[in-house]
Design a protein around this motif. Structure first.
Motif, mmCIF file in Angstrom:
data_model
loop_
_atom_site.group_PDB
_atom_site.id
_atom_site.type_symbol
_atom_site.label_atom_id
_atom_site.label_comp_id
_atom_site.label_asym_id
_atom_site.label_seq_id
_atom_site.Cartn_x
_atom_site.Cartn_y
_atom_site.Cartn_z
ATOM 1 N N ILE A 156 -6.115 -2.210 3.748
ATOM 2 C CA ILE A 156 -5.052 -2.015 2.748
ATOM 3 C C ILE A 156 -5.672 -1.645 1.403
ATOM 4 O O ILE A 156 -5.211 -0.722 0.723
ATOM 5 N N ALA A 159 0.805 -1.225 0.000
ATOM 6 C CA ALA A 159 0.000 0.000 0.000
ATOM 7 C C ALA A 159 0.838 1.275 0.000
ATOM 8 O O ALA A 159 0.277 2.370 -0.006
ATOM 9 N N ILE A 199 -5.157 1.877 -0.750
ATOM 10 C CA ILE A 199 -4.733 1.925 -2.154
ATOM 11 C C ILE A 199 -5.793 2.632 -3.002
ATOM 12 O O ILE A 199 -5.476 3.491 -3.841
ATOM 13 N N THR A 226 -5.155 3.288 6.988
ATOM 14 C CA THR A 226 -3.910 3.209 7.746
ATOM 15 C C THR A 226 -4.184 2.940 9.225
ATOM 16 O O THR A 226 -3.542 2.086 9.840
ATOM 17 N N THR A 263 -5.388 -1.834 -7.607
ATOM 18 C CA THR A 263 -6.296 -2.153 -6.494
ATOM 19 C C THR A 263 -7.081 -3.424 -6.793
ATOM 20 O O THR A 263 -7.218 -4.300 -5.931
#
Length: 164
Positions: free
Chosen positions: A98, A22, A102, A54, A118
């Motif tokens: 994740i 990522a 992305i 995140t 992705t």
């Protein structure tokens, strides 16, 4: 596994896996340059997806150390089935997070190649979970995992948490 060992292993795996998938790969695709001037609310949504993704990944890694007494790394798996926290809403919060990060970058930078990346990462995650992770968890945790799997969706979070 001692908690300090699990924490060190998780930190190393965090740098080796999510940060590469990522972080490094999207940078290699975009160079962090904006390819298109998308509508500002779409770009703002991208920033939100990056931040939330995140935070969820960091939370999920910590949960493996504190609840699972292990790491998310297949070579040093958790000793206990991780079903608390965000795992009460979706079985794969780390993968979903994740993917969100992305996708957020694709929206922020207006990058169609990053959107394609992705989709490829999603297919890789689904394949890994289906053919390796779920059979392994079923063997390791048996009926507890089967019950958890029946109650918590794999990819789209439920609105109310699973009761323990």
């Amino acid at each position: 596994m001692r908690r300090s060992t699990a924490a060190a292993g998780s930190a190393a795996f965090f740098l080796a896996a999510p940060c590469v998938v990522a972080g490094l790969a999207p940078w290699l695709i975009t160079g962090w340059r904006t390819a298109a001037h998308w509508w500002p609310p779409v770009r703002a949504l991208g920033v939100l997806l990056i931040l939330v993704g995140t935070a969820v990944v960091v939370n999920a890694f910590a949960r493996f150390v504190t609840e699972g007494a292990g790491t998310p790394m297949p070579a040093a798996p958790p000793q206990h089935l991780v079903v608390g926290g965000l795992y009460r809403y979706v079985r794969n919060p780390m993968y979903v997070a994740i993917l969100s990060a992305i996708l957020g970058q694709a929206l922020l930078f207006g990058s169609l190649p990053l959107l394609a990346y992705t989709a490829c990462v999603f297919l890789a995650f689904v394949t890994f979970v289906h053919f390796y992770e779920e059979p392994h968890l079923r063997r390791q945790f048996g009926p507890d995992y089967d019950a958890y799997r029946r109650e918590v969706p794999g990819w789209l979070p439920r609105l109310r948490p699973r009761s323990r």
